[in-house]
Design an enzyme around this catalytic site. Structure first.
Site, PDB file in Angstrom:
ATOM      1  N   CYS B  22       0.841  -1.192   0.000  1.00 19.26           N
ATOM      2  CA  CYS B  22       0.000   0.000   0.000  1.00 19.26           C
ATOM      3  C   CYS B  22       0.875   1.239   0.000  1.00 19.26           C
ATOM      4  O   CYS B  22       2.081   1.159   0.164  1.00 19.26           O
ATOM      5  CB  CYS B  22      -0.923   0.014   1.206  1.00 19.26           C
ATOM      6  SG  CYS B  22       0.012  -0.028   2.745  1.00 19.26           S
ATOM      7  N   CYS B  25       3.304   1.798   2.714  1.00 19.00           N
ATOM      8  CA  CYS B  25       4.504   0.973   2.669  1.00 19.00           C
ATOM      9  C   CYS B  25       5.604   1.757   1.986  1.00 19.00           C
ATOM     10  O   CYS B  25       6.771   1.685   2.374  1.00 19.00           O
ATOM     11  CB  CYS B  25       4.242  -0.324   1.887  1.00 19.00           C
ATOM     12  SG  CYS B  25       3.113  -1.429   2.716  1.00 19.00           S
ATOM     13  N   ASP B 434      18.164 -22.068 -40.751  1.00 25.29           N
ATOM     14  CA  ASP B 434      16.850 -21.675 -40.270  1.00 25.29           C
ATOM     15  C   ASP B 434      16.035 -21.305 -41.504  1.00 25.29           C
ATOM     16  O   ASP B 434      16.582 -20.944 -42.538  1.00 25.29           O
ATOM     17  CB  ASP B 434      17.019 -20.475 -39.327  1.00 25.29           C
ATOM     18  CG  ASP B 434      15.694 -19.836 -39.009  1.00 25.29           C
ATOM     19  OD1 ASP B 434      15.556 -18.633 -39.244  1.00 25.29           O
ATOM     20  OD2 ASP B 434      14.796 -20.548 -38.528  1.00 25.29           O
ATOM     21  N   ASP B 627      18.697 -16.214 -37.943  1.00 25.82           N
ATOM     22  CA  ASP B 627      18.537 -14.778 -37.806  1.00 25.82           C
ATOM     23  C   ASP B 627      17.714 -14.365 -36.606  1.00 25.82           C
ATOM     24  O   ASP B 627      17.613 -13.189 -36.299  1.00 25.82           O
ATOM     25  CB  ASP B 627      17.866 -14.209 -39.055  1.00 25.82           C
ATOM     26  CG  ASP B 627      16.398 -14.559 -39.075  1.00 25.82           C
ATOM     27  OD1 ASP B 627      15.550 -13.670 -39.269  1.00 25.82           O
ATOM     28  OD2 ASP B 627      16.076 -15.740 -38.858  1.00 25.82           O
ATOM     29  N   ASP B 631      16.879 -18.779 -32.713  1.00 28.10           N
ATOM     30  CA  ASP B 631      18.027 -19.512 -33.252  1.00 28.10           C
ATOM     31  C   ASP B 631      19.252 -19.354 -32.360  1.00 28.10           C
ATOM     32  O   ASP B 631      20.259 -20.032 -32.555  1.00 28.10           O
ATOM     33  CB  ASP B 631      18.423 -18.976 -34.634  1.00 28.10           C
ATOM     34  CG  ASP B 631      17.319 -19.148 -35.647  1.00 28.10           C
ATOM     35  OD1 ASP B 631      17.121 -18.225 -36.461  1.00 28.10           O
ATOM     36  OD2 ASP B 631      16.658 -20.194 -35.611  1.00 28.10           O
TER      37      ASP B 631
END
Lengths: 66, 741
Positions: B22, B25, B434, B627, B631
């Site tokens: 709160c 705090c 890839d 890329d 990967d």
């Protein structure tokens, strides 16, 4: 019963007061905020620990029975 | 009151404060911090969960602030993560600077040494001056070779350090003996030569070589930092009373409900609880098209929300998220790479024992055939063989070739970050590629259209312009940019969109949209759709409320250079593999088109890395081309990693080679570059050794029976000069060679 909570400070105590009063009774509980674990002590043994946890949850706080 | 001194020394930092439930705090944690010594200023904000602290680092460190807060149940988030990385970089930096200092000092002292040794050898006390100059070079600046040689000796092995230490050490002590006790030799009619400049110059040149190598080495990557940077620092959390507060990401727990707005990064893994949107997950899965998210759809940390907004419940946080796992995979792979043994060390390991044997043989031969002064001559022969053994250009052979090789690579658009990659590339026998962004462009484009009669381009483009669907971009790009006004626009999640243009209702979307609205499809449309599906196109149907008017086929185009590049690579006898996080159908279609038989799809980042590991376990040297962030773990694991220039920052950081353009034909070029660079290194080693190898029999006394010729410092100097010049010239020759395509 004792609980570890996140009732951090005086203001937090103010927030949970109405909820705990309703569930446990106004003179039956206290929170030690000086302890980093913020221990909630409940004197009323007839109250179920689940009820305490749920009522604190409704106030927006967490509690774990220890 | 703050003095000006304080202001200069003070540090301002922000730390997230945890466990605040709160506003008060925030107040109590603030007063807790304020009372600590060394804190000049602190303000804790409950709304963003942050403490802005100004403090004096001499008096207090963040760890102490953290302890203070922990004692009352709060916590302070200190970034320790980046600190440990910084330490490593610091150590590397320090050792590089120490090397550089030693090299320059060795060079500075070597210059007068050479001048006196070669030219001014008759000035008074020449020998003593050289002794003084040589001592620090050999024992202080060159001490790494002696300690290195000792380590090798303990294992009964020899490497380049051994050769250097042996040759220079013997040269030094032999020269000292000759200064102090020349009569040992002169009484036998032998000139007591001094080889200080040989010792000094060898060390200086070898240090130069080491320095060049250190410069060519890749630095610790910041890839980890960039991966961490994919997560936002704060999240919007829904609290009990329904309000939304800003919350530090580290404090998010499983079960928390978080809000995500358009364009925001997603903080943790979880499942959608309400709302819908499209999320760009390319960094995790590699899929080029944003994925639709509805109730219960999973979302992942580090991905980017597109144009909608939604709420989700946190499922995995902190180090359990997929992103965190990718980070630790990359870190593990980077840390576990073993250095490749250098060719130079291998050669030295054989050369040293051979030279020692030769020197002993010459000693024996002199004793047998040398007559009276046989022993003395034999000792001279033995020592001088060892002195001439170490080629001064030895340390330059590899680094000069590498430097020119890297430069040549850069000229051709191939960025090589470290020497090891250049040498290892030609050994590659397995190449993993890839799909998205590497073999394909990475961007969906319209690849085909079919209209029943009229082309409703304007209408379709107008709907797509508003839709915010990821494929909309492709459609908008393909059509003329004239749009009509759309009213009654409706977005139907999971199906498509509809809207009214000029009084007529139109629909654009997928097959589900057509089915749900019971729109009929002409046979010709159906056939075309099937043809598109065979090619793994994604189809957008355009219809009015009665029938489908046309279909658009969208796909991620394969790069023009891909087929040619794959053809070249196949000639090299390399096994090719295609990996992707995308679906089977597109993977297989792409594989067929470019000519790669081994295709794996729906691969998660760890699957890609495991695939590379498996090939390595089969004993293959694996190169990986990728890329995306998905990967990066595989790239870190591979022996050779190549990133595409237009790829993500993280891939570019992790990979040790990068292709600046997107041209895949650079990959076979890189292989060619590696081959000629390694050839140049081998040639350099030949040129480095040849003069000294000729000098060895001279030192052993082969010409003595002929003309009394023995080794002298001039010959040693000539050998050193010739070998250095040859090596450097040969490396420069590499510059002129063309990279074969």
């Amino acid at each position: 019963m004792k609980f570890k909570t996140n009732i951090m400070c005086g203001d937090c105590i103010k927030k949970v007061t109405p909820y705990l009063n309703k569930t446990v009774g106004d003179t039956n509980w206290s929170v030690d905020t000086k302890d980093p674990k913020k221990i909630l002590t409940v004197e009323n043994e007839s109250v179920k620990s689940d009820d305490v946890v749920n009522s604190l949850a409704a106030a927006g706080y967490k509690a774990e029975k220890i | 009151m703050q003095s000006t001194m304080d202001k200069k020394r003070s540090v301002r930092k922000n730390f997230p404060v945890l466990n605040m439930s709160c506003a008060s705090c925030a107040a109590s944690s603030q007063s807790m911090l304020e009372n600590l010594p060394g804190i000049l200023n602190v303000s804790v904000n409950y709304a963003n969960g942050n403490a802005a602290v100004e403090y004096l680092p001499d008096e207090i460190q963040p760890q102490e602030m953290q302890k203070a807060l922990q004692s009352v149940g709060y916590d302070l988030l200190i970034e320790d993560e980046n600190n440990s990385r910084g330490k490593l970089e610091e150590i590397e930096m320090k050792s590089y600077q120490s090397l550089r200092r030693r090299t320059f000092l060795a060079i500075i002292l070597s210059v007068p040494l050479i001048l006196i040794g070669m030219i001014f050898m008759n000035i008074p006390y020449a020998d003593y001056i050289m002794w003084v100059l040589a001592t620090p070079i050999v024992f202080i600046f060159g001490r790494q070779f002696f300690s290195g040689a000792w380590k090798q000796l303990k294992h009964g092995k020899a490497n380049m350090d051994t050769l250097v230490a042996m040759s220079t050490g013997i040269a030094y002590f032999f020269s000292v003996f000759n200064i102090l006790y020349p009569s040992f030799w002169t009484s036998r009619d032998i000139a007591p030569h001094v080889y200080f400049e040989a010792a000094g110059v060898i060390i200086a040149f070898i240090l130069i070589g080491k320095l060049l190598e250190a410069r060519a080495k890749g630095s610790t990557s910041s890839a980890i930092k960039k991966l961490i940077g994919l997560q936002p620092n704060t999240v919007m959390k829904v609290v009990e009373d329904g309000s939304i507060i800003t919350f530090p990401i580290a404090a998010v727990e499983v079960g928390d409900e978080l809000v995500v707005k358009p364009g925001e990064k997603i903080a943790v893994d979880g499942n959608v609880s309400s709302g819908n949107s499209f999320v760009d997950e390319s960094m995790i899965t590699g899929e080029p098209v944003a994925v639709e998210k509805m109730k219960n759809s999973p979302v992942f940390a580090g991905t980017i929300n597109q144009k909608g907004s939604f709420r989700f419940v946190a499922g995995k946080v902190g180090s359990d998220t997929l992103l965190a796992q990718i980070i630790s995979m990359v870190r593990d792979a980077q840390g576990s790479r073993a250095p490749v043994q250098k060719l130079v060390d291998k050669i030295a390991g054989i050369f040293v024992p051979v030279v020692i044997v030769i020197s002993l043989i010459s000693l024996v031969l002199w004793i047998i055939f040398g007559g009276n002064s046989g022993l003395v001559h034999g000792l001279l022969a033995m020592v001088t063989v060892l002195v001439i053994a170490c080629p001064c250009a030895l340390g330059l052979a590899t680094p000069t070739a590498i430097m020119v090789g890297m430069g040549k690579g850069a000229e051709n658009g191939i960025l090589i970050k470290d020497a090891e990659s250049l040498e290892t590339t030609k050994k590659v026998n397995a190449l993993v590629l890839d799909k998205t962004g590497t073999i394909t462009e990475g961007k969906p484009v319209v690849a085909g259209q079919f209209w029943l009669d009229h082309r409703f381009e304007t209408e379709l483009a107008s709907l797509e312009k508003i839709s915010g669907h990821p494929l909309a971009e492709a459609v908008i790009e393909a059509f003329p940019k004239e749009y009509a006004a759309v009213s009654a626009f409706e977005n139907i999640p999971g199906a498509g969109v509809s809207g009214e243009i000029d009084g007529k209702i139109y629909f654009a979307g997928n097959a589900k949209l057509i089915r749900d609205n019971r729109i009929s499809m002409d046979v010709s449309i159906n056939d075309k759709a099937e043809a598109f599906l065979k090619k793994a196109y994604t189809i957008v149907y355009f219809a009015d409320k009665d029938r489908v008017l046309g279909i658009i086929g969208i796909t991620d185009k394969i790069k023009d250079s891909a087929v040619e590049a794959i053809r070249q690579l196949k000639k090299e006898n390399i096994n090719l593999y295609l990996l992707t996080g995308d679906h089977d159908s597109s993977a297989i279609a792409v594989g067929k088109f470019v000519g790669i038989d081994s295709v794996r799809s729906e691969m998660l980042p760890e699957d890609k890395r495991d695939f590379v590991k498996q090939l390595q376990r089969e004993g293959k040297t694996v190169a990986m081309v990728g890329d995306g962030i998905n990967d990066s773990a595989a790239l870190a694991q591979a022996n050779i990693s190549i990133a595409m220039g237009k790829g993500s920052d993280v891939a570019l950081d992790v990979a040790r080679m990068a292709i600046i353009s997107n041209d895949l034909r650079k990959i076979p070029q890189a292989f060619s570059l590696s081959r000629i660079t390694v050839a140049t290194i081998k040639q350099n080693l030949f040129w480095a050794f040849i003069y000294n190898v000729i000098g060895i029999p001279l030192a052993a006394g082969i010409l003595y029976p002929v003309n009394g010729f023995l080794l002298n410092p001039m010959i040693a100097g000539a050998a050193m000069a010739l070998s250095s010049v040859s090596v450097v010239t040969n490396s420069l020759r590499l510059k002129t060679r063309k990279l074969v395509l």
